[in-house]
Design a protein around this motif. Structure first.
Motif: not given
Length: 464
Positions: A462-464, A31-35, A25-26
């Motif tokens: 969070x959420x960014x 890429x922000x989802x796994x982060x 995924x990354x």
């Protein structure tokens, strides 16, 4: 070839590469989802699922109070839906020829329309946002007017048309120009009257209960809005993508208010059975006949994968299960029990301000505490980013109690519970016990929750 191709083995592929899931995924997807998942400690590896539960590789049981954002109305892997899909695949139907009329779409439309007898026809697409896009197009064409009204804080999807009636600024930023639609406050009949007097309004699209924050339309608003719209030759569009199919303890949420009969109705999510994406736009006969006014216009609105056999079979199985297992009644009964037990905690915890909702769509709102010690910590979080306290509750619910929930929207101190509609008293007991333990920890003034809150403040991710 019924046994598959010897060069492809899905089971072996997952066994060999499944451990790479977060890396893949990354590297190749968002890429922000796994982060985000790593930061919150949500980077779990779930091995299997059934009903309202997941299990990890160690056999630990997790309670699902999110239902895939409402998709898993019947929970995961319901045997009746699974069998229907096996049956339709084994039938080797001549599907999607585009130049015939298969029986399954007609049968599913018939079943859906039976729950909204004032509506006459159905268009099948592939998602909730497509269902909304269809309604927007049909409303504009049928009325001959260009503008759609929507409500502040609404969520109707993220494709360009549905984004134009999305009441959340964060989703809209950077994607202008959008369609020339106009927001009003949920329940503001005076604003609706003002906009309708301009003579260019095709309709109002509204969630009977907004997903963001779990806010229900005020009593009488939908009925009076409907009357105003019809007086000005405009239509009422009910977005029941999340609230429909029993979520709120009625088959559709608009049915909670007597006399409301939307001209167009959007459903999706739970209709899929959690397997095959599907969306449906139900509407009145006169609207469909204006859109499809001649054979020249037979394909004026269509979807390549719309009405596919797998989606139709899943939808028919879902409706059959809901009838046989009395899913709507269970959502009402279990939802009332869960909401009452949570509401009883409001006076016990100063950080807990309100519990609201209907059926198994429940919002838990937190607010400014009265004691000085807690108020100073609350103020610290609010100064960094509104919504961090709700996230502080969601994280230990998963990490310590193995319960999956979500914050109801960006910058909101609200947790939304939308579990599978098949949960019962044991799941209610488990959630209330865990939530009570988390709130006890928060009100102790110490503990891991506030340590985690300080981490969120420092990282501000969070959420960014």
């Amino acid at each position: 070839m019924k046994d598959g191709h010897p060069g492809f083995d899905l089971t072996r592929l997952l066994a060999e590469r499944g451990a790479e899931r977060y890396e893949l995924h990354t590297r190749h997807l968002n890429h922000q989802l796994p982060r985000m998942l790593h930061t919150l400690g949500f980077d779990k590896v779930y091995e299997r699922a059934e009903g309202a539960h997941f299990w990890d590789a160690e056999g630990n049981d997790y309670l699902d109070m999110l239902a895939g954002f409402g998709v898993m109305g019947l929970g995961r892997h319901h045997p009746v839906v699974r069998k229907a899909l096996h049956d339709v695949l084994d039938a080797s139907l001549a599907d999607l020829t585009r130049f015939d009329c298969q029986p399954l779409p007609g049968l599913l439309a018939e079943k859906l329309l039976a729950h909204s007898p004032h509506l006459d026809r159905v268009f099948f697409g592939n998602s909730g946002t497509e269902a909304v896009e269809t309604a927007l197009k049909f409303a504009r064409y049928a009325t001959g007017k260009p503008r759609i009204l929507y409500c502040d804080h609404a969520f109707h999807g993220l494709t360009t048309g549905s984004l134009s009636v999305n009441g959340e600024k964060g989703f809209r930023d950077g994607f202008a120009p959008l369609l020339p639609d106009t927001a009003i406050a949920l329940g503001d009949l005076d604003a609706l009257r003002r906009e309708l007097k301009r003579g260019d309004v095709a309709g109002l699209v509204v969630e009977p209960i907004q997903g963001k924050g779990v806010h229900a339309s005020p009593p009488g608003f939908l009925r009076e809005a409907q009357e105003l719209l019809h007086r000005h030759k405009a239509v009422l569009i009910a977005d029941e993508v999340q609230t429909g199919l029993g979520r709120t303890g009625d088959f559709y949420a608009y049915q909670h208010e007597e006399g409301v009969e939307p001209d167009l109705l959007c459903v999706a999510k739970a209709l899929s059975g959690g397997y095959v994406p599907v969306g449906a736009t139900l509407g009145k006969d006169w609207i469909f006949k204006r859109v499809y006014s001649s054979m020249d216009r037979v394909l004026v609105h269509s979807a390549s994968f719309g009405s596919n056999a797998q989606a139709m079979a899943a939808g028919l199985a879902v409706l059959a299960v809901m009838e046989q297992e009395e899913t709507v009644a269970n959502a009402r009964r279990t939802g009332d029990l869960l909401r009452e037990r949570l509401a009883a905690l409001v006076g016990r915890y100063e950080l807990l301000h309100e519990v609201r909702g209907r059926g198994l769509m429940i919002g838990i709102e937190f607010g400014r505490p009265s004691s000085l010690k807690l108020r100073s910590r609350w103020t610290m979080l609010q100064a960094a980013r509104k919504g961090l306290f709700a996230q502080m509750v969601v994280v230990p619910l998963l990490q310590k109690h193995r319960i999956l929930t979500q914050v109801s929207g960006d910058h909101l101190e609200v947790i939304k519970l939308i579990p599978p509609l098949v949960i019962g008293e044991p799941e209610v007991d488990r959630f209330v016990t865990a939530f009570t333990a988390v709130m006890d920890d928060a009100h102790s003034g110490g503990g891991l929750m506030w340590d985690f809150g300080r981490t969120l403040v420092k990282q501000a991710v969070v959420h960014r």
